[in-house]
Scaffold this motif. Structure first.
Motif, mmCIF file in Angstrom:
data_model
loop_
_atom_site.group_PDB
_atom_site.id
_atom_site.type_symbol
_atom_site.label_atom_id
_atom_site.label_comp_id
_atom_site.label_asym_id
_atom_site.label_seq_id
_atom_site.Cartn_x
_atom_site.Cartn_y
_atom_site.Cartn_z
ATOM 1 N N GLY A 2 6.981 15.259 -4.589
ATOM 2 C CA GLY A 2 6.063 14.779 -3.565
ATOM 3 C C GLY A 2 4.962 13.925 -4.150
ATOM 4 O O GLY A 2 4.825 13.795 -5.358
ATOM 5 N N THR A 3 4.205 13.360 -3.272
ATOM 6 C CA THR A 3 3.081 12.558 -3.714
ATOM 7 C C THR A 3 1.800 13.307 -3.437
ATOM 8 O O THR A 3 1.745 14.170 -2.584
ATOM 9 C CB THR A 3 3.041 11.204 -2.971
ATOM 10 O OG1 THR A 3 2.901 11.456 -1.581
ATOM 11 C CG2 THR A 3 4.290 10.409 -3.235
ATOM 12 N N CYS A 4 0.770 12.979 -4.182
ATOM 13 C CA CYS A 4 -0.534 13.606 -4.007
ATOM 14 C C CYS A 4 -1.488 12.598 -3.393
ATOM 15 O O CYS A 4 -2.471 12.206 -4.002
ATOM 16 C CB CYS A 4 -1.064 14.101 -5.345
ATOM 17 S SG CYS A 4 -0.106 15.420 -6.053
ATOM 18 N N SER A 28 3.067 7.255 -5.143
ATOM 19 C CA SER A 28 2.561 7.216 -3.766
ATOM 20 C C SER A 28 2.539 5.817 -3.169
ATOM 21 O O SER A 28 2.225 5.648 -1.991
ATOM 22 C CB SER A 28 1.145 7.809 -3.712
ATOM 23 O OG SER A 28 0.249 7.038 -4.489
ATOM 24 N N THR A 29 2.886 4.804 -3.954
ATOM 25 C CA THR A 29 2.770 3.423 -3.496
ATOM 26 C C THR A 29 3.589 3.149 -2.238
ATOM 27 O O THR A 29 3.129 2.457 -1.336
ATOM 28 C CB THR A 29 3.162 2.451 -4.624
ATOM 29 O OG1 THR A 29 2.269 2.658 -5.718
ATOM 30 C CG2 THR A 29 3.054 1.013 -4.173
ATOM 31 N N GLY A 30 4.789 3.696 -2.133
ATOM 32 C CA GLY A 30 5.624 3.472 -0.949
ATOM 33 C C GLY A 30 4.972 3.982 0.319
ATOM 34 O O GLY A 30 4.923 3.273 1.331
ATOM 35 N N VAL A 36 -0.574 1.028 5.036
ATOM 36 C CA VAL A 36 -1.419 -0.176 5.051
ATOM 37 C C VAL A 36 -0.836 -1.225 5.982
ATOM 38 O O VAL A 36 -1.544 -1.793 6.821
ATOM 39 C CB VAL A 36 -1.604 -0.726 3.618
ATOM 40 C CG1 VAL A 36 -2.201 -2.127 3.646
ATOM 41 C CG2 VAL A 36 -2.471 0.207 2.786
ATOM 42 N N TYR A 37 0.463 -1.497 5.873
ATOM 43 C CA TYR A 37 1.068 -2.526 6.717
ATOM 44 C C TYR A 37 1.106 -2.106 8.182
ATOM 45 O O TYR A 37 0.910 -2.938 9.069
ATOM 46 C CB TYR A 37 2.446 -2.934 6.194
ATOM 47 C CG TYR A 37 2.336 -3.864 5.014
ATOM 48 C CD1 TYR A 37 2.131 -5.224 5.189
ATOM 49 C CD2 TYR A 37 2.390 -3.373 3.713
ATOM 50 C CE1 TYR A 37 2.001 -6.079 4.114
ATOM 51 C CE2 TYR A 37 2.263 -4.220 2.620
ATOM 52 C CZ TYR A 37 2.066 -5.564 2.828
ATOM 53 O OH TYR A 37 1.927 -6.414 1.758
ATOM 54 N N GLU A 38 1.331 -0.843 8.448
ATOM 55 C CA GLU A 38 1.278 -0.358 9.834
ATOM 56 C C GLU A 38 -0.124 -0.532 10.398
ATOM 57 O O GLU A 38 -0.307 -0.966 11.526
ATOM 58 C CB GLU A 38 1.679 1.120 9.887
ATOM 59 C CG GLU A 38 1.694 1.691 11.292
ATOM 60 C CD GLU A 38 2.123 3.149 11.308
ATOM 61 O OE1 GLU A 38 1.585 3.897 12.145
ATOM 62 O OE2 GLU A 38 2.973 3.535 10.492
ATOM 63 N N ALA A 63 -0.597 0.470 -7.619
ATOM 64 C CA ALA A 63 -1.232 0.645 -6.309
ATOM 65 C C ALA A 63 -2.197 -0.506 -6.016
ATOM 66 O O ALA A 63 -2.258 -1.000 -4.881
ATOM 67 C CB ALA A 63 -1.959 1.986 -6.243
ATOM 68 N N LEU A 64 -2.947 -0.930 -7.017
ATOM 69 C CA LEU A 64 -3.879 -2.044 -6.806
ATOM 70 C C LEU A 64 -3.138 -3.341 -6.507
ATOM 71 O O LEU A 64 -3.572 -4.130 -5.660
ATOM 72 C CB LEU A 64 -4.797 -2.213 -8.014
ATOM 73 C CG LEU A 64 -5.832 -1.112 -8.205
ATOM 74 C CD1 LEU A 64 -6.640 -1.357 -9.469
ATOM 75 C CD2 LEU A 64 -6.750 -1.004 -6.995
#
Length: 112
Positions: A2-4, A28-30, A36-38, A63-64
């Motif tokens: 999972g992502t945090c 977590s980038t996905g 963000v796009y939504e 991520a940046l």
């Protein structure tokens, strides 16, 4: 695995704000990209799109870069992505990666 990362939208005086918290990294980038796009697609053309990262514990270059691409994409539609609450470590990473040229930071009030 999972992502945090925590992702939510808060509504305040300056409209909807995408709030990110936790660790923004390659894992977590996905999820962050999708959020963000939504969020960008839900705001009006010409809007100031605020992404609050004051609760982000750590961030990596991946991520940046994703936020930089989203910022450039939003410019095509007349919107501006603005990061709110960037801690010194995030600001340092923005300068080290030279992404500070692409990603706009919200100005913080100067204490009196």
């Amino acid at each position: 695995m999972g992502t945090c990362v925590d992702i939510r939208v808060d509504y305040g005086a300056d409209g909807p704000v995408l709030v990110l918290g936790g660790d923004l990294d390659v894992r977590s980038t996905g999820a962050v990209r999708a959020a963000v796009y939504e969020h960008l697609q839900s705001v009006a053309v010409g809007s100031r799109v605020v992404v609050d990262i004051s609760q982000v514990r750590s961030v990596d270059a991946t991520a940046l870069k994703m936020l930089a691409v989203a910022s450039r994409w939003s410019h095509r539609y007349g919107a501006r992505v603005v990061l709110r609450g960037a801690c010194p470590a995030v600001r340092r990473m923005l300068h080290l990666t030279h992404l500070i040229r692409v990603i706009e930071l919200e100005r913080e009030p100067i204490p009196a």
